[in-house]
Write a protein that holds these residues in place. Structure first.
Motif, PDB file in Angstrom:
ATOM      1  N   ALA A  25      91.115  16.285  35.037  1.00  0.00           N
ATOM      2  CA  ALA A  25      90.435  16.722  33.821  1.00  0.00           C
ATOM      3  C   ALA A  25      90.045  18.185  33.957  1.00  0.00           C
ATOM      4  CB  ALA A  25      89.188  15.870  33.582  1.00  0.00           C
ATOM      5  N   GLN A  26      89.650  18.773  32.849  1.00  0.00           N
ATOM      6  CA  GLN A  26      89.177  20.146  32.893  1.00  0.00           C
ATOM      7  C   GLN A  26      87.931  20.247  33.762  1.00  0.00           C
ATOM      8  OE1 GLN A  26      90.509  22.835  31.845  1.00  0.00           O
ATOM      9  NE2 GLN A  26      91.802  22.414  30.078  1.00  0.00           N
ATOM     10  N   ALA A  27      87.779  21.360  34.453  1.00  0.00           N
ATOM     11  CA  ALA A  27      86.570  21.635  35.214  1.00  0.00           C
ATOM     12  C   ALA A  27      85.435  22.001  34.251  1.00  0.00           C
ATOM     13  CB  ALA A  27      86.815  22.775  36.198  1.00  0.00           C
ATOM     14  N   PRO A  28      84.187  21.917  34.697  1.00  0.00           N
ATOM     15  CA  PRO A  28      83.067  22.300  33.825  1.00  0.00           C
ATOM     16  C   PRO A  28      83.210  23.709  33.248  1.00  0.00           C
ATOM     17  CG  PRO A  28      82.235  21.134  35.724  1.00  0.00           C
ATOM     18  CD  PRO A  28      83.707  21.346  35.964  1.00  0.00           C
ATOM     19  N   LYS A  29      83.628  24.642  34.086  1.00  0.00           N
ATOM     20  CA  LYS A  29      83.878  26.013  33.642  1.00  0.00           C
ATOM     21  C   LYS A  29      85.147  26.522  34.327  1.00  0.00           C
ATOM     22  CE  LYS A  29      79.150  27.569  32.624  1.00  0.00           C
ATOM     23  NZ  LYS A  29      78.115  28.595  32.946  1.00  0.00           N
ATOM     24  N   PRO A  30      85.892  27.410  33.679  1.00  0.00           N
ATOM     25  CA  PRO A  30      87.105  27.945  34.302  1.00  0.00           C
ATOM     26  C   PRO A  30      86.793  28.744  35.561  1.00  0.00           C
ATOM     27  CG  PRO A  30      87.087  28.356  31.939  1.00  0.00           C
ATOM     28  CD  PRO A  30      85.713  27.902  32.302  1.00  0.00           C
ATOM     29  N   GLY A  31      87.602  28.562  36.565  1.00  0.00           N
ATOM     30  CA  GLY A  31      87.488  29.325  37.798  1.00  0.00           C
ATOM     31  C   GLY A  31      88.838  29.378  38.476  1.00  0.00           C
ATOM     32  N   ASN A  32      88.949  30.215  39.487  1.00  0.00           N
ATOM     33  CA  ASN A  32      90.234  30.375  40.166  1.00  0.00           C
ATOM     34  C   ASN A  32      90.075  30.207  41.666  1.00  0.00           C
ATOM     35  OD1 ASN A  32      93.174  31.352  40.016  1.00  0.00           O
ATOM     36  ND2 ASN A  32      92.307  32.694  41.580  1.00  0.00           N
ATOM     37  N   TRP A  33      91.007  29.452  42.271  1.00  0.00           N
ATOM     38  CA  TRP A  33      91.038  29.254  43.714  1.00  0.00           C
ATOM     39  C   TRP A  33      92.474  29.444  44.182  1.00  0.00           C
ATOM     40  CZ3 TRP A  33      89.541  23.994  46.461  1.00  0.00           C
ATOM     41  CH2 TRP A  33      89.599  24.181  47.857  1.00  0.00           C
ATOM     42  N   GLY A  34      92.787  30.649  44.625  1.00  0.00           N
ATOM     43  CA  GLY A  34      94.094  30.888  45.204  1.00  0.00           C
ATOM     44  C   GLY A  34      94.952  31.850  44.400  1.00  0.00           C
ATOM     45  N   GLY A  35      96.092  32.193  44.972  1.00  0.00           N
ATOM     46  CA  GLY A  35      97.040  33.095  44.329  1.00  0.00           C
ATOM     47  C   GLY A  35      97.418  34.266  45.210  1.00  0.00           C
ATOM     48  N   SER A  36      98.540  34.893  44.897  1.00  0.00           N
ATOM     49  CA  SER A  36      99.047  35.988  45.718  1.00  0.00           C
ATOM     50  C   SER A  36      99.714  37.059  44.856  1.00  0.00           C
ATOM     51  CB  SER A  36     100.036  35.464  46.759  1.00  0.00           C
ATOM     52  OG  SER A  36      99.409  34.572  47.647  1.00  0.00           O
ATOM     53  N   PHE A  37     100.191  38.119  45.535  1.00  0.00           N
ATOM     54  CA  PHE A  37     100.812  39.272  44.893  1.00  0.00           C
ATOM     55  C   PHE A  37     102.014  39.723  45.718  1.00  0.00           C
ATOM     56  CE2 PHE A  37      96.353  39.200  43.939  1.00  0.00           C
ATOM     57  CZ  PHE A  37      96.245  39.599  42.620  1.00  0.00           C
ATOM     58  N   LEU A  38     102.940  40.419  45.064  1.00  0.00           N
ATOM     59  CA  LEU A  38     104.032  41.103  45.754  1.00  0.00           C
ATOM     60  C   LEU A  38     103.783  42.596  45.668  1.00  0.00           C
ATOM     61  CD1 LEU A  38     107.210  39.134  44.585  1.00  0.00           C
ATOM     62  CD2 LEU A  38     105.809  38.771  46.639  1.00  0.00           C
ATOM     63  N   THR A  39     103.911  43.270  46.795  1.00  0.00           N
ATOM     64  CA  THR A  39     103.722  44.720  46.861  1.00  0.00           C
ATOM     65  C   THR A  39     104.964  45.372  47.450  1.00  0.00           C
ATOM     66  OG1 THR A  39     102.803  44.774  49.113  1.00  0.00           O
ATOM     67  CG2 THR A  39     101.256  44.335  47.298  1.00  0.00           C
ATOM     68  N   VAL A  40     105.092  46.681  47.222  1.00  0.00           N
ATOM     69  CA  VAL A  40     106.203  47.449  47.794  1.00  0.00           C
ATOM     70  C   VAL A  40     105.616  48.620  48.590  1.00  0.00           C
ATOM     71  CG1 VAL A  40     108.222  48.897  47.311  1.00  0.00           C
ATOM     72  CG2 VAL A  40     107.797  46.831  45.948  1.00  0.00           C
ATOM     73  N   PRO A  41     105.611  48.539  49.923  1.00  0.00           N
ATOM     74  CA  PRO A  41     105.091  49.630  50.745  1.00  0.00           C
ATOM     75  C   PRO A  41     105.910  50.907  50.574  1.00  0.00           C
ATOM     76  CG  PRO A  41     105.271  47.603  52.019  1.00  0.00           C
ATOM     77  CD  PRO A  41     105.993  47.368  50.729  1.00  0.00           C
ATOM     78  N   SER A  42     105.222  52.020  50.530  1.00  0.00           N
ATOM     79  CA  SER A  42     105.901  53.303  50.343  1.00  0.00           C
ATOM     80  C   SER A  42     106.739  53.695  51.552  1.00  0.00           C
ATOM     81  CB  SER A  42     104.870  54.398  50.048  1.00  0.00           C
ATOM     82  OG  SER A  42     104.200  54.137  48.839  1.00  0.00           O
ATOM     83  N   ALA A  43     106.462  53.091  52.708  1.00  0.00           N
ATOM     84  CA  ALA A  43     107.235  53.388  53.912  1.00  0.00           C
ATOM     85  C   ALA A  43     108.528  52.589  53.989  1.00  0.00           C
ATOM     86  CB  ALA A  43     106.390  53.117  55.160  1.00  0.00           C
ATOM     87  N   GLY A  44     108.764  51.718  53.013  1.00  0.00           N
ATOM     88  CA  GLY A  44     109.971  50.910  53.023  1.00  0.00           C
ATOM     89  C   GLY A  44     111.230  51.727  52.815  1.00  0.00           C
ATOM     90  N   LYS A  45     112.374  51.190  53.236  1.00  0.00           N
ATOM     91  CA  LYS A  45     113.639  51.900  53.158  1.00  0.00           C
ATOM     92  C   LYS A  45     114.321  51.756  51.798  1.00  0.00           C
ATOM     93  CE  LYS A  45     114.629  51.353  58.116  1.00  0.00           C
ATOM     94  NZ  LYS A  45     114.494  52.781  58.454  1.00  0.00           N
ATOM     95  N   GLU A  55      90.235  13.040  28.651  1.00  0.00           N
ATOM     96  CA  GLU A  55      89.515  13.816  27.642  1.00  0.00           C
ATOM     97  C   GLU A  55      88.023  13.468  27.667  1.00  0.00           C
ATOM     98  OE1 GLU A  55      90.726  16.207  25.799  1.00  0.00           O
ATOM     99  OE2 GLU A  55      92.793  15.964  26.509  1.00  0.00           O
ATOM    100  N   GLU A  56      87.727  12.176  27.767  1.00  0.00           N
ATOM    101  CA  GLU A  56      86.329  11.733  27.810  1.00  0.00           C
ATOM    102  C   GLU A  56      85.650  12.159  29.108  1.00  0.00           C
ATOM    103  OE1 GLU A  56      84.661  10.358  25.260  1.00  0.00           O
ATOM    104  OE2 GLU A  56      86.527  10.790  24.169  1.00  0.00           O
ATOM    105  N   VAL A  57      86.393  12.124  30.187  1.00  0.00           N
ATOM    106  CA  VAL A  57      85.840  12.561  31.469  1.00  0.00           C
ATOM    107  C   VAL A  57      85.487  14.046  31.402  1.00  0.00           C
ATOM    108  CG1 VAL A  57      86.376  12.966  33.903  1.00  0.00           C
ATOM    109  CG2 VAL A  57      86.973  10.785  32.835  1.00  0.00           C
ATOM    110  N   GLY A  58      86.384  14.843  30.846  1.00  0.00           N
ATOM    111  CA  GLY A  58      86.102  16.264  30.717  1.00  0.00           C
ATOM    112  C   GLY A  58      84.858  16.542  29.897  1.00  0.00           C
ATOM    113  N   LYS A  59      84.597  15.691  28.902  1.00  0.00           N
ATOM    114  CA  LYS A  59      83.412  15.880  28.055  1.00  0.00           C
ATOM    115  C   LYS A  59      82.117  15.606  28.812  1.00  0.00           C
ATOM    116  CE  LYS A  59      85.739  14.690  23.687  1.00  0.00           C
ATOM    117  NZ  LYS A  59      85.836  13.679  22.602  1.00  0.00           N
TER     118      LYS A  59
END
Length: 441
Positions: free
Chosen positions: A309-329, A182-186
């Motif tokens: 500890a918490q970062a100085p400001k919120p940010g994002n590094w990474g992540g993914s998604f699932l998709t469904v191609p229209s050409a799928g069976k 907590e103190e480090v984050g401050k």
């Protein structure tokens, strides 16, 4: 609730092509490789086979989610097709989209590629915002927006990478800095400039042979990930040369290098790994998936020396998604499966078993996330730390070449200053030339 450590998917991330290892307990290196051909349709005995295309150890299979779904849906068989590296997987996906063949019923898309898919290939995917069981409010708004254009949502978020700062308590203590998280984050709350100030204080009494931070790239990536615009504006125009987020983050990295606060490593290299093992730096920007990597590389001798500890400001590094191609069976059944795999309950299970942090804000309240602690990091309440960060991450404007632009800035520009002694102006011009050449291709 302690989180076990596995190996997640191989990420092709900011600083380099890298194998991002997760957070939970006995790291298993390597990647899944399944031989099932996509689009096989029937699974025998009247069953329908749904194929899922992923990169690296994506975690869904390893967490037992496929088996759980098959048990609840006896008419479904799930076959996964995995390619180890996303920089090999994604070109193949584009090739199959262009031909309309060879696609899995569900295809994973990494965050650095989602803008290109949404802006240039949305017509080749199903609108999962209308799929049965999908609730927009379950997802973080910025994550939902990344896969949505003109009212069509082509991807459902699996995981995210909210940023924290991992730090060595033993090195902080020797340098006269606080060690309580907590103190480090401050020390740096609300401002990356304060992080640099903390680095200057650390270096005044730094234990011999250590630096405050692993690399300038760590600072640049952590700081720049908290800005809404970096390399493109909302119209799709390339703006990195005049971007406030890019320039401010670059200057922070340069200040740290000038102040001799960095250990001068290139991230995700054997030398960087040795830096962890030998305790050569005190801090690193870290999303949840980095915790397992640190545990693996720092090893038993650093057990209970690291904290987060918490970062100085919120940010994002990474992540993914699932998709469904229209050409799928099997589009209808694939959409049902994608909705189920990304529902809050399944995202919480994926976090508990594989360390992939949920993109579903509804999952934050479930015990598997809310009560999660990491024993290697002094029982840090990682569920709460990263959930708090995730809620405040801005909606980042993405572009089709975000990844290679970022890589030129870190691997060319910053490293030339950090490792070769070039001036900040020389480093920036070298990165700029590489980026401009890349964009003209």
């Amino acid at each position: 609730m302690a989180v076990r450590t596995r190996t997640p998917r191989t990420f092709h991330r900011a600083a380099a092509s890298l194998a991002a290892l997760t957070l939970a307990a006995g790291l298993s290196a390597g990647c899944a490789a399944d031989d099932e051909e996509p689009g096989s349709g029937k699974g025998g005995e009247g069953k329908t086979t749904i194929t899922v295309g992923v990169f690296g150890v994506f975690g869904l299979k390893e967490a037992g989610l496929y088996k759980e779904y098959e048990k609840a849906n006896p008419n479904i068989v799930i076959k996964q097709n995995s390619i180890e590296r996303v920089d090999q997987y994604y070109p193949g996906l584009l090739t199959h989209l262009a031909s309309g063949s060879g696609l899995s019923d569900i295809q994973a898309v990494e965050v650095n590629n989602i803008n290109e898919v949404v802006s240039q290939h949305a017509d080749k995917f199903e609108d999962l915002g209308k799929a049965p069981g999908v609730k927009k409010d379950n997802f973080l708004s910025w994550k939902w927006d990344q896969a949505t254009a003109d009212g069509k949502t082509i991807g459902l978020g699996t995981d995210i990478g909210p940023m924290g700062i991992c730090y060595r308590k033993d090195l902080f203590k020797k340098a006269g800095l606080p060690t309580d998280r907590e103190e480090v984050g401050k020390l740096w709350a609300g401002d990356w400039e304060k992080y640099i100030d903390a680095g200057a204080d650390y270096m005044k009494k730094a234990p011999a042979g250590t630096a405050f931070v692993d690399s300038g790239a760590s600072i640049y990536n952590g700081a720049s990930s908290g800005y809404e615009t970096r390399y493109y504006d909302e119209s799709g125009k390339v703006i990195y040369k005049d971007s406030e987020g890019v320039q401010a983050s670059w200057n922070l990295a340069m200040d740290a290098i000038k102040g001799k606060m960095t250990a001068k490593y290139k991230q995700f290299t054997p030398q960087w790994d040795q830096g962890y093992a030998n305790g050569k730096f005190a801090t690193v920007s870290c999303p949840p998936w980095m915790l397992g990597y640190i545990k693996d590389k720092a090893g038993k001798k650093a057990d209970d020396q690291w904290d987060v500890a918490q970062a100085p400001k919120p940010g994002n590094w990474g992540g993914s998604f699932l998709t469904v191609p229209s050409a799928g069976k099997n589009k209808k059944e694939a959409a049902k499966l994608a909705a189920w795999l990304t529902a809050p309950e399944q995202q919480a299970k994926l976090f508990e078993k594989q360390g992939s942090f949920p993109s579903s804000q509804a999952a934050f309240e479930l015990p598997a996330v809310a009560d999660a602690k990491h024993t290697y990091f002094d029982d840090a309440p990682i569920g709460k730390i990263f959930a708090d960060a995730a809620k405040s991450i801005p909606t980042l404007v993405l572009g089709p070449k975000d990844q290679p632009i970022l890589q030129q800035i870190t691997d060319i520009g910053i490293l030339q200053v950090e490792q070769q002694g070039k001036s900040p102006d020389e480093g920036w011009k070298a990165a700029e030339k590489k980026i401009d050449d890349l964009l003209e291709q």
